[in-house]
Motif scaffolding. Structure first.
Motif, PDB file in Angstrom:
ATOM      1  N   ARG A   1       0.837  -1.221   0.152  1.00 42.59           N
ATOM      2  CA  ARG A   1       0.041  -0.027  -0.128  1.00 42.59           C
ATOM      3  C   ARG A   1       0.820   1.305   0.014  1.00 42.59           C
ATOM      4  O   ARG A   1       0.451   2.306  -0.711  1.00 42.59           O
ATOM      5  CB  ARG A   1      -0.843  -0.032   1.277  1.00 42.59           C
ATOM      6  CG  ARG A   1      -2.094  -0.834   1.124  1.00 42.59           C
ATOM      7  CD  ARG A   1      -2.795  -0.985   2.395  1.00 42.59           C
ATOM      8  NE  ARG A   1      -3.788  -1.899   2.490  1.00 42.59           N
ATOM      9  CZ  ARG A   1      -4.516  -2.472   3.328  1.00 42.59           C
ATOM     10  NH1 ARG A   1      -4.392  -1.603   4.591  1.00 42.59           N
ATOM     11  NH2 ARG A   1      -5.671  -3.184   3.379  1.00 42.59           N
ATOM     12  N   PHE A   2       2.090   1.178   0.944  1.00 38.89           N
ATOM     13  CA  PHE A   2       2.948   2.418   0.822  1.00 38.89           C
ATOM     14  C   PHE A   2       3.374   2.482  -0.807  1.00 38.89           C
ATOM     15  O   PHE A   2       3.548   3.705  -1.147  1.00 38.89           O
ATOM     16  CB  PHE A   2       4.031   2.188   1.872  1.00 38.89           C
ATOM     17  CG  PHE A   2       5.011   3.403   2.268  1.00 38.89           C
ATOM     18  CD1 PHE A   2       4.470   4.656   3.010  1.00 38.89           C
ATOM     19  CD2 PHE A   2       5.853   3.397   1.423  1.00 38.89           C
ATOM     20  CE1 PHE A   2       5.299   5.526   3.194  1.00 38.89           C
ATOM     21  CE2 PHE A   2       6.949   4.610   1.590  1.00 38.89           C
ATOM     22  CZ  PHE A   2       6.423   5.645   2.470  1.00 38.89           C
ATOM     23  N   LEU A   3       3.787   1.253  -1.471  1.00 42.40           N
ATOM     24  CA  LEU A   3       4.440   1.553  -2.466  1.00 42.40           C
ATOM     25  C   LEU A   3       3.537   1.959  -3.654  1.00 42.40           C
ATOM     26  O   LEU A   3       4.212   2.949  -4.346  1.00 42.40           O
ATOM     27  CB  LEU A   3       5.345   0.007  -2.809  1.00 42.40           C
ATOM     28  CG  LEU A   3       5.933   0.151  -4.322  1.00 42.40           C
ATOM     29  CD1 LEU A   3       7.140   0.984  -4.181  1.00 42.40           C
ATOM     30  CD2 LEU A   3       6.354  -1.340  -4.373  1.00 42.40           C
ATOM     31  N   GLN A   4       2.275   1.761  -3.467  1.00 42.66           N
ATOM     32  CA  GLN A   4       1.306   2.053  -4.483  1.00 42.66           C
ATOM     33  C   GLN A   4       0.857   3.571  -4.292  1.00 42.66           C
ATOM     34  O   GLN A   4       0.789   4.384  -5.124  1.00 42.66           O
ATOM     35  CB  GLN A   4      -0.015   1.312  -4.288  1.00 42.66           C
ATOM     36  CG  GLN A   4      -0.078   0.009  -4.808  1.00 42.66           C
ATOM     37  CD  GLN A   4       0.168  -0.022  -6.361  1.00 42.66           C
ATOM     38  OE1 GLN A   4      -0.565   0.571  -7.071  1.00 42.66           O
ATOM     39  NE2 GLN A   4       1.056  -0.994  -6.792  1.00 42.66           N
ATOM     40  N   ALA A   5       1.080   4.015  -2.915  1.00 42.61           N
ATOM     41  CA  ALA A   5       0.918   5.470  -2.817  1.00 42.61           C
ATOM     42  C   ALA A   5       2.036   6.346  -3.317  1.00 42.61           C
ATOM     43  O   ALA A   5       1.781   7.420  -3.768  1.00 42.61           O
ATOM     44  CB  ALA A   5       0.797   5.845  -1.192  1.00 42.61           C
ATOM     45  N   CYS A   6       3.069   5.795  -3.270  1.00 41.42           N
ATOM     46  CA  CYS A   6       4.365   6.341  -3.929  1.00 41.42           C
ATOM     47  C   CYS A   6       4.215   6.505  -5.452  1.00 41.42           C
ATOM     48  O   CYS A   6       4.422   7.587  -5.951  1.00 41.42           O
ATOM     49  CB  CYS A   6       5.881   5.437  -3.580  1.00 41.42           C
ATOM     50  SG  CYS A   6       6.021   5.925  -1.710  1.00 41.42           S
TER      51      CYS A   6
END
Length: 414
Positions: free
Chosen positions: A320-325
């Motif tokens: 989820r953090f990577l997708q937000a990035c």
């Protein structure tokens, strides 16, 4: 420090131990006043008191200033007119970052009139460095950052002080605001209801909203002016504004702050007027915007690797953090269309502009972001950019930019 105008001597607040309690008293021209029962004690002129004896302010309001003479007076008036006490438990730190207009003079004039206002003049180093100077100079328990072309709502200072006193165990307090475009005003509201986030798992979801807010909040979370931060929390976590970043430094600051926080509270009071200024520094032509963005992505990549390694992240949280990035990278690419690629001040030929867009799409981290982002995580406008970017269709991206400009003009005119 306030002056006693009759005697011309400084009024120095100190602390003394009176039984089991600590009293705040004043040194007034060689006399300690304010003791229980109205007593006074005579002291020699050269008496030295322990460092840190001064009464602490609850709130430090930090204002970086650079060439904003048009707006600064309204900003400062909105703060000083908010006072309900003669000496409120606040301090206002104005960091004049090498202004070439009358901003410094305006700031100094307010400092002369109000003892709780301090002005620091420095050569131009950028807003991140100015905010850091404010943080280092602050004495308040809580820090609040105000942009000098914005202003506070009526009663905002009291609301801030009451909430800070109430949320003593929070690291960050989030507020709502007003967004002003010309004469139009609209609500800047993050969530429907007030809430509190406890622990890393809850706050990590909120942290993703700092990077990319659609689906998480109703408005962006990246700015510092709708939050107050506990100073001790920032100091212990070693968090400051990254001066090597010329763009998105406030977003990076909040990514780090949210990542370190254990408790965040949300107050729905609208305490701030965020002024959208078309000719402001955030909306002007940036020929090097892509390269400045790359510095941000490099910093976030290092932060991500370090955080994933040191803290306990579930695989789902990492994704989820990577997708937000990815969404943030693509969102910034879209902003580059307005500030860089197709800005009216860019006098290059259209064919060269389109070729540059294609070249950027081939490079890291843009190629990875466009091809690995999940469409379901993006707002509908960004979905179109993603589909065009995957095919490196720079002409389509250009016409999308034109359409957005027309829509933006219609919305402002209407």
């Amino acid at each position: 420090m306030a002056k006693n105008k009759e005697q011309g001597k400084a009024l120095v607040p100190i602390q003394i131990d009176a039984g089991n309690s600590v009293k705040i008293v004043q040194v007034d021209g060689g006399l300690i006043t304010g003791l229980p029962g109205g007593e006074t004690i005579s002291v020699p002129d050269n008496t030295k008191f322990p460092e840190g004896a001064a009464e602490k302010e609850m709130l430090s309001i930090i204002i970086p200033v650079y060439n904003v003479e048009k707006y600064l007076e309204q900003c400062l008036k909105s703060i000083v007119s908010n006072r309900t006490e003669k000496k409120p438990p606040i301090e206002v730190l104005i960091i004049n970052d090498g202004s070439g207009d009358r901003s410094g003079e305006i700031a100094d004039s307010y400092a002369e009139r109000y003892s709780f206002i301090r002005v620091i003049h420095q050569p131009n180093k950028g807003v991140a460095a100015a905010r850091n100077v404010g943080m280092e100079s602050a004495r308040g328990e809580w820090l609040y950052f105000v942009d000098s072309d914005d202003y506070l709502t009526k009663g905002a200072v009291d609301i801030l002080l009451r909430r800070c006193a109430k949320s003593v165990d929070s690291d960050i307090i989030l507020f709502d605001a007003w967004k002003n475009i010309g004469r139009k005003k609209s609500a800047w509201e993050h969530f429907e209801k007030e809430t509190v986030w406890h622990g890393k798992r809850q706050i990590r979801a909120l942290q993703n909203g700092v990077l990319y807010f659609p689906g998480m909040t109703k408005v962006p979370l990246a700015a510092p002016w709708d939050k107050v931060y506990k100073r001790e929390f920032l100091q212990k976590a070693g968090i400051h504004f990254q001066t090597e970043l010329k763009v998105l430094d406030d977003m990076v600051f909040n990514v780090e702050a949210f990542g370190a926080a254990d408790k965040i509270s949300y107050d729905k009071n609208k305490i701030y007027h965020y002024r959208m200024v078309p000719d402001s520094i955030t909306n002007s032509y940036k020929p090097d915007r892509v390269e400045q963005d790359r510095k941000v992505w490099k910093f976030l990549e290092a932060y991500r690797e370090k955080t994933f390694r040191q803290d306990k992240w579930e695989q789902e949280e990492k994704e989820r953090f990577l997708q937000a990035c990815y969404c943030r990278i693509i969102k910034s690419f879209s902003i580059c269309c307005r500030l860089c690629f197709f800005n009216p001040q860019n006098k290059d030929k259209l064919t060269n502009k389109l070729q540059y867009v294609k070249e950027v799409l081939k490079t890291a981290p843009y190629e990875e972001a466009f091809h690995h982002v999940k469409l379901k995580n993006a707002e509908w406008k960004l979905k179109i950019v993603i589909l065009m970017g995957r095919r490196r269709w720079s002409t389509g991206i250009y016409f999308l930019h034109i359409a957005e400009n027309i829509l933006r003009y219609v919305n402002r005119s209407g």
